[in-house]
Design a protein around this motif. Sequence first.
Motif, short mmCIF file in Angstrom:
data_model
loop_
_atom_site.label_atom_id
_atom_site.label_comp_id
_atom_site.label_asym_id
_atom_site.label_seq_id
_atom_site.Cartn_x
_atom_site.Cartn_y
_atom_site.Cartn_z
N ALA A 220 0.83 -1.19 0.00
CA ALA A 220 0.00 0.00 0.00
C ALA A 220 0.87 1.24 0.00
O ALA A 220 1.96 1.25 0.58
N ARG A 221 0.39 2.26 -0.66
CA ARG A 221 1.09 3.54 -0.62
C ARG A 221 0.09 4.68 -0.78
O ARG A 221 -1.05 4.48 -1.23
N VAL A 222 0.53 5.88 -0.42
CA VAL A 222 -0.31 7.08 -0.47
C VAL A 222 0.01 7.85 -1.74
O VAL A 222 1.18 8.05 -2.08
N GLN A 223 -1.03 8.31 -2.45
CA GLN A 223 -0.87 9.11 -3.66
C GLN A 223 -1.89 10.24 -3.65
O GLN A 223 -3.04 10.04 -3.25
N ASP A 224 -1.48 11.40 -4.15
CA ASP A 224 -2.41 12.52 -4.27
C ASP A 224 -3.25 12.44 -5.54
O ASP A 224 -4.31 13.06 -5.62
N THR A 225 -2.77 11.69 -6.54
CA THR A 225 -3.50 11.53 -7.79
C THR A 225 -3.48 10.07 -8.21
O THR A 225 -2.52 9.34 -7.91
N VAL A 226 -4.52 9.65 -8.90
CA VAL A 226 -4.56 8.35 -9.56
C VAL A 226 -5.22 8.55 -10.92
O VAL A 226 -6.27 9.18 -11.01
N GLY A 227 -4.58 8.01 -11.95
CA GLY A 227 -5.11 8.24 -13.29
C GLY A 227 -5.22 9.72 -13.55
O GLY A 227 -4.26 10.47 -13.34
N ASN A 228 -6.41 10.17 -13.97
CA ASN A 228 -6.62 11.60 -14.18
C ASN A 228 -7.46 12.22 -13.06
O ASN A 228 -8.07 13.26 -13.24
N TYR A 229 -7.45 11.56 -11.89
CA TYR A 229 -8.21 12.05 -10.74
C TYR A 229 -7.26 12.60 -9.68
O TYR A 229 -6.22 12.01 -9.39
N GLU A 235 -8.10 15.33 1.63
CA GLU A 235 -8.05 13.88 1.53
C GLU A 235 -6.90 13.47 0.62
O GLU A 235 -6.30 14.29 -0.08
N THR A 236 -6.60 12.19 0.65
CA THR A 236 -5.59 11.63 -0.23
C THR A 236 -6.03 10.22 -0.61
O THR A 236 -7.00 9.70 -0.06
N PHE A 237 -5.34 9.62 -1.57
CA PHE A 237 -5.65 8.27 -1.99
C PHE A 237 -4.71 7.27 -1.33
O PHE A 237 -3.51 7.55 -1.17
N VAL A 238 -5.24 6.11 -0.96
CA VAL A 238 -4.43 4.96 -0.61
C VAL A 238 -4.63 3.92 -1.70
O VAL A 238 -5.77 3.48 -1.96
N VAL A 239 -3.55 3.56 -2.36
CA VAL A 239 -3.59 2.54 -3.41
C VAL A 239 -3.05 1.24 -2.83
O VAL A 239 -1.95 1.21 -2.29
N VAL A 240 -3.84 0.19 -2.93
CA VAL A 240 -3.43 -1.13 -2.47
C VAL A 240 -3.20 -2.00 -3.70
O VAL A 240 -4.11 -2.19 -4.51
N GLN A 241 -2.00 -2.50 -3.85
CA GLN A 241 -1.62 -3.36 -4.97
C GLN A 241 -1.68 -4.82 -4.55
O GLN A 241 -1.20 -5.18 -3.47
N PHE A 242 -2.29 -5.67 -5.39
CA PHE A 242 -2.42 -7.10 -5.12
C PHE A 242 -1.63 -7.91 -6.14
O PHE A 242 -1.63 -7.60 -7.33
N ASN A 243 -0.99 -8.97 -5.69
CA ASN A 243 -0.60 -10.11 -6.53
C ASN A 243 -1.28 -11.32 -5.91
O ASN A 243 -0.84 -11.81 -4.87
N LEU A 327 5.85 -4.56 -3.67
CA LEU A 327 5.37 -4.79 -5.02
C LEU A 327 5.58 -3.56 -5.90
O LEU A 327 5.72 -2.44 -5.41
N THR A 328 5.55 -3.80 -7.19
CA THR A 328 5.58 -2.72 -8.17
C THR A 328 4.14 -2.25 -8.41
O THR A 328 3.26 -3.06 -8.70
N PHE A 329 3.90 -0.95 -8.28
CA PHE A 329 2.55 -0.42 -8.40
C PHE A 329 2.21 -0.16 -9.87
O PHE A 329 2.99 0.45 -10.61
N ASP A 330 0.99 -0.59 -10.25
CA ASP A 330 0.51 -0.39 -11.61
C ASP A 330 -0.30 0.87 -11.76
O ASP A 330 -0.55 1.33 -12.87
N VAL A 331 -0.78 1.43 -10.66
CA VAL A 331 -1.65 2.59 -10.70
C VAL A 331 -0.83 3.84 -10.38
O VAL A 331 -0.28 3.96 -9.29
N GLU A 332 -0.73 4.72 -11.34
CA GLU A 332 0.04 5.95 -11.15
C GLU A 332 -0.90 7.15 -11.10
O GLU A 332 -2.02 7.09 -11.53
#
Length: 332
Positions: A220-229, A235-243, A327-332
């Motif tokens: 998991a990591r914190v991001q201020d943007t994901v995709g074009n959002y 608030e901020t985004f938490v992105v959780v990456q799964f394998n 993990l390597t994150f796919d969502v930028e």
Amino acid sequence: MFEEMDEPAFPKFLAAFWAEKGWNTSVTANNDGTYLVAGDKDSGSRGLIGVRPSAETEIGASEVEDFAAFCDKKGVDVRVMATRGRFTTGARSAADAGNVHLLDPNELASAVRDEGVEELVGKFTGGGGGGGSLFDSLPFPVPSGLPSGVPVVPIAAAVVVVLAAVFAGPTLLGFVPFVGGGGGGGAADAGPPFTAMSLANSGNATANGTANVTTVQWDARVQDTVGNYSARPNETFVVVQFNATAGDEITTLRPGNFVLHVDGRNRAPQTFQNTTNAFKAKLLPTRIAPGETSSAAVVFSVPEDFDGATLVETYDGPGVRFERAELTFDVE
């Protein structure tokens, strides 16, 4: 006997009263001002008290019927509804049909006197609440010491989410089979601690408990943007990456199988409408063939000043075993 008891203290008293009778109990507050007291015994009996603490409450037949149906679905052995208000005549008929025991103030006072625990009431009146350690009301045993090398903050976060996510569905906390968290992962080392746990009961496990369980490596990591959002203000985004690697059966992981417990709330995954198909393809859901591995991500929006979070697979999930990994994150 209960007039001076604060509403939040009433379910705590009920939990303590059950504890006097040999139950291991936990209390969960719902957003509508109601509470749930879950209990279990070493014999395997499972109990649930639906609590309406307001003295102005009037509980009717439909609410009792809904509670009985829920208990039937979840295999609850001892069903109780308690209130400082009153039950209608229809509610009492529905309780007889649904094997639900009703406790209004008069019935509860009689039970207290019969058990000889009048002093227990005093502990929860006059603004008291019972207090005590967070660990005192957990519905499973907690070791007296923590093993060396185990990070304390993630363990504490997992304990808190047990109490707050008993009904992350909503549904009854029967057990907590898989917990994975704490160390590992670059994101955990650089920001707030993250843990993960499953409330799902995987009925597909073999004798050794592993063959048909889906193993989920996660980070998991914190991001201020994901995709074009961009994240909303404050608030901020938490992105959780799964394998995720499936066991012996086809497994589908869906966004609705997960919540993120942050600051006492369960937050649902974010949905993204106006974005590219390539971006959406990186997110759950994902369907995994037996023995195969699939990568996907899920995104949550949280307060920007949050100090930790726990990823929870709810009872609706297929039952996963979480393993923390970098993990390597796919969502930028």
